[in-house]
Design an enzyme around this catalytic site. Structure first.
Site, PDB file in Angstrom:
ATOM      1  N   CYS A 176     -68.204 -49.549 -35.882  1.00  0.00           N
ATOM      2  CA  CYS A 176     -67.126 -50.513 -35.637  1.00  0.00           C
ATOM      3  C   CYS A 176     -67.641 -51.693 -34.796  1.00  0.00           C
ATOM      4  CB  CYS A 176     -65.935 -49.808 -34.999  1.00  0.00           C
ATOM      5  SG  CYS A 176     -64.456 -50.819 -35.029  1.00  0.00           S
ATOM      6  N   HIS A 228     -64.831 -45.338 -38.392  1.00  0.00           N
ATOM      7  CA  HIS A 228     -65.102 -44.359 -37.324  1.00  0.00           C
ATOM      8  C   HIS A 228     -65.400 -42.978 -37.906  1.00  0.00           C
ATOM      9  CE1 HIS A 228     -63.965 -46.751 -33.777  1.00  0.00           C
ATOM     10  NE2 HIS A 228     -63.188 -47.397 -34.631  1.00  0.00           N
ATOM     11  N   GLU A 271     -66.278 -40.414 -36.216  1.00  0.00           N
ATOM     12  CA  GLU A 271     -66.010 -39.374 -35.213  1.00  0.00           C
ATOM     13  C   GLU A 271     -64.576 -38.857 -35.238  1.00  0.00           C
ATOM     14  OE1 GLU A 271     -66.499 -42.527 -34.761  1.00  0.00           O
ATOM     15  OE2 GLU A 271     -65.475 -43.377 -33.023  1.00  0.00           O
TER      16      GLU A 271
END
Ligand code: XMP
Length: 510
Positions: free
Chosen positions: A78, A165, A167
Site C-alpha cells: 500500500c 493488504h 496481512e
C-alpha cells in the site's frame, strides 16, 4: 529476521504477527528509522507497511533510500508500494477514485509474491493515491480497472510492490503472498517456534541474572504470571514475587493465582492484603481520573513498603516486568504509556532501589505470551482470562467505591463469568464484565417494593481493545444470566445489557 518499517499503519503489528505465525522472526521499526538502525538488525528482508499519509505530502515519512542498496528483498504494501515507486524513479499521483474494501485484482504475472495465485484474486484495498509510472527495471504483476499498477516487481533486485493488504483476512490468499515473500524470495529460516522462544528466554534470564535475586510484581493478569513463571524456571528461589491485593480484584483471583504459584514451588511469594488502605483512600472519591491516580500511587506505596519490610535481607538486583511487545512499540511511537501502573514501576522503583529492569516477554505479542505460557503448562483457565484493567473494579463502579458496592459487583461479576464459562460463550468474547451504577431503582419482590442497584453487563468482541463491537449474546443466555444474578446476589434488582460499540463508547465505564 524480517524488519517491518511502520509508516503509521494500523496493520503494521498484523504484518509482524503474520510473519511470526509463519515461523519467521519479525521486528517493527519506525518507517523513518536510519539505515544504521536497520542494518543493526541484519534483516534478511524488509517490508514497508501501509500508512495514512500520501507520499506526495510535505513531510511524508519515507524509508531511508539506503534500504534499496542493502541487497535484501523488499516488499512494499500500500503506502510502502507507493513509497517504493516514488523513491526509485516511478511516479505516484493522487487517485481519481478512492478504492476501499474488497476488490478483485487481475493477476497479470503469477510471479514473485503472486506466484501460485489465480488469474483473479479477491484482495483488500485502502488507498487514494496510486503508482502511475513504473520505476526503471520494474514490470507490472497485477491490476484493477482503476489501478493499472496494483502490483509490480523488479525480480532482479527482488523488489516487490502490492497496492493491497496481504496481512488482513479479507485478502483471500494474503498468507500465500507473505509465504512467497518469506520462503521463495527471502529464503527465510523458520526459527520462530514458540517452544524454542520460551526456552531461549529462560536461558537468557539465567545468563543475565546469574546468582542475583529478582523481584516481580504479580497482578493476577496473564503477562506478569507468564513472566514470573519463566523467571522461576530460570532461577528458582532467587525470584521473589509481590502480589498486592488491592481489594479491587475479581472474586477469588488472589487465592487462585497464589494457590497455583505456591503449588508449583514458588517459595518467595508475598501476598500483601492492602484492601483496607485502598478502600479508605477511595472513600468519598467520585472522579474517575482521581480514582486512577489514588490507586496508582497507593499501589507504589504498598509495593515499596513490601520491598523495605519483607525483602530487605535479599540482595535484589532486578525488577522484572510483564511488558509485552505492543506496550513498547506503542509507547515509543506515540509517547503514550500503555499501563499506568507498569510505567510507574518503571520510573520510580528501579531508581529508588537501584534495580535493573528485566523484561522477559518484551518481544512477544499477547497470543504468543499465552502460547509460551501453555508450553510451561500454565492452566488454560489462567492463560485465557479476559483482560482486566489496573484500577480493577474501582472503574467498574461508577462514582464512589464503597465496600457494599464492591461486594455486590464482585459477586455479580463472578456469577456472570461463571454462566459464560458454563455455556461455552466465554471463549468467544474478548472481554466481559459487570458494572455497577450509583443508582437505585424500583422493583418488586413478593408483595413489597424494592429499591436496589442497577447493573450493566458488558461483553465485547475486539482484537486489541482499541475498537470493539458489542457481543451478540444469545437472548436465552442473557435471560439465564440475569435471573442467576438477581437470584443469587442481594442488592440488585435490574440488569441491563450494553449494546454500544467503541467508538463512541469505551469498553469500561470510567
Ligand atoms: P477502554 O475503556 O479505554 O478500554 O475502551 C480499553 C482496554 O483498556 C483497559 N483499560 C485499562 N487498563 N488501566 C489499565 O491497565 C486503566 O486505567 C484502564 N482503563 C481501561 C480496558 O479494560 C480495556 O481492556
Amino acid at each position: 529476521m524480517i524488519v517491518v518499517l511502520n509508516f503509521g499503519s494500523q496493520f503494521a503489528h498484523l504484518i509482524a504477527r503474520r510473519v511470526r505465525d509463519l515461523g519467521v522472526r519479525a521486528e517493527i521499526l519506525p518507517g523513518t528509522a536510519s539505515l544504521e538502525e536497520i542494518k543493526a538488525l541484519s534483516p534478511a528482508g524488509i517490508i514497508l507497511s501501509g500508512g495514512p499519509m500520501s507520499v506526495l505530502d510535505d513531510g511524508a515519512p519515507l524509508p531511508d533510500k539506503g534500504v534499496f542498496t542493502l541487497g535484501v528483498p523488499v516488499l512494499g504494501i500500500c503506502y510502502g508500494h507507493q513509497a517504493m515507486a516514488h523513491l526509485l524513479g516511478g511516479k505516484v499521483t493522487p487517485g481519481k477514485e478512492r478504492e476501499f474494501g474488497k476488490e478483485t485484482i487481475k493477476v497479470v504475472a503469477k510471479k514473485g509474491v503472486l506466484k501460485g495465485l489465480s488469474a483473479k484474486e479477491v484482495v483488500w484495498f485502502s488507498h487514494g493515491d496510486q503508482a502511475t509510472k513504473l520505476p526503471k527495471g520494474f514490470t507490472v504483476t497485477a491490476s484493477t480497472p482503476s489501478c493499472k499498477y496494483a502490483g509490480f516487481m523488479d525480480a532482479k533486485r527482488k523488489f516487490y510492490g502490492i497496492q493491497f493488504h496481504p496481512e488482513v483476512t479479507h485478502t483471500a490468499h494474503g498468507t500465500e503472498v507473505l509465504k512467497n515473500f518469506l520462503f521463495e524470495i527471502v529464503n527465510a529460516k523458520k526459527d520462530w517456534k514458540i517452544k524454542a522462544v520460551g526456552e531461549k528466554i529462560i536461558a537468557d534470564i539465567k545468563e543475565e541474572v546469574g546468582d542475583a535475586h529478582v523481584l516481580v510484581g504479580i497482578s493476577g493478569g496473564v503477562d506478569s504470571l507468564v513472566a514470573a513463571t519463566l523467571i522461576h524456571r530460570a532461577i528458582g528461589n532467587q525470584l521473589h514475587a509481590v502480589f498486592v491485593d488491592t481489594g479491587l480484584l475479581r472474586k477469588g483471583e488472589v487465592e487462585q493465582v497464589s494457590t497455583y504459584l505456591k503449588k508449583h514451588g514458588f517459595k518467595g511469594l508475598h501476598v500483601i492484603d492492602a484492601s483496607r488502605i485502598f478502600l479508605s483512600k477511595l472513600s468519598g472519591i467520585t472522579d474517575p481520573e482521581q480514582k486512577r491516580k489514588i490507586i496508582g500511587h497507593t499501589f507504589i506505596e504498598v509495593f515499596e513498603k513490601a520491598i523495605e519490610e519483607e525483602l530487605a535481607d535479599f540482595p535484589i538486583k532486578y525488577l522484572a516486568q510483564g511488558t509485552i511487545y505492543p506496550d513498547r512499540i506503542e509507547s515509543a511511537a506515540t509517547g503514550k504509556q500503555a499501563s499506568k501502573i507498569k510505567s510507574h514501576h518503571n520510573l520510580t522503583l528501579p531508581e529508588r532501589f537501584g534495580l535493573k529492569v528485566l523484561e522477559p516477554i518484551k518481544d512477544l505479542y499477547k497470543d504468543e505470551v499465552r502460547r509460551v505460557g501453555a508450553t510451561l503448562d500454565l492452566p488454560k483457565e489462567l492463560l485465557w482470562r479476559h483482560p482486566f484493567p489496573g484500577p480493577g473494579l474501582a472503574i467498574r463502579i461508577v462514582g464512589e467505591v464503597t465496600p457494599e458496592r464492591l461486594e455486590i459487583l464482585r459477586d455479580a461479576d463472578a456469577v456472570y463469568i461463571e454462566e459464560l464459562k458454563k455455556s461455552g460463550e466465554y471463549e468467544k468474547i474478548w472481554q466481559a464484565f459487570a458494572a455497577l451504577f450509583p443508582l437505585k431503582v424500583v422493583g418488586v419482590m413478593g408483595d413489597a417494593r424494592t429499591y436496589e442497584y442497577v447493573l450493566a453487563l458488558r461483553a465485547v468482541d475486539s482484537v486489541d481493545g482499541m475498537s470493539a463491537d458489542w457481543h451478540k449474546m444469545p437472548p436465552e443466555l442473557l435471560e439465564k444470566i440475569s435471573s442467576a444474578i438477581v437470584g443469587k446476589v442481594r442488592g440488585v434488582n435490574r440488569i441491563l445489557y450494553d449494546v454500544t460499540q467503541k467508538p463512541p463508547a469505551t469498553i469500561e465505564y470510567e
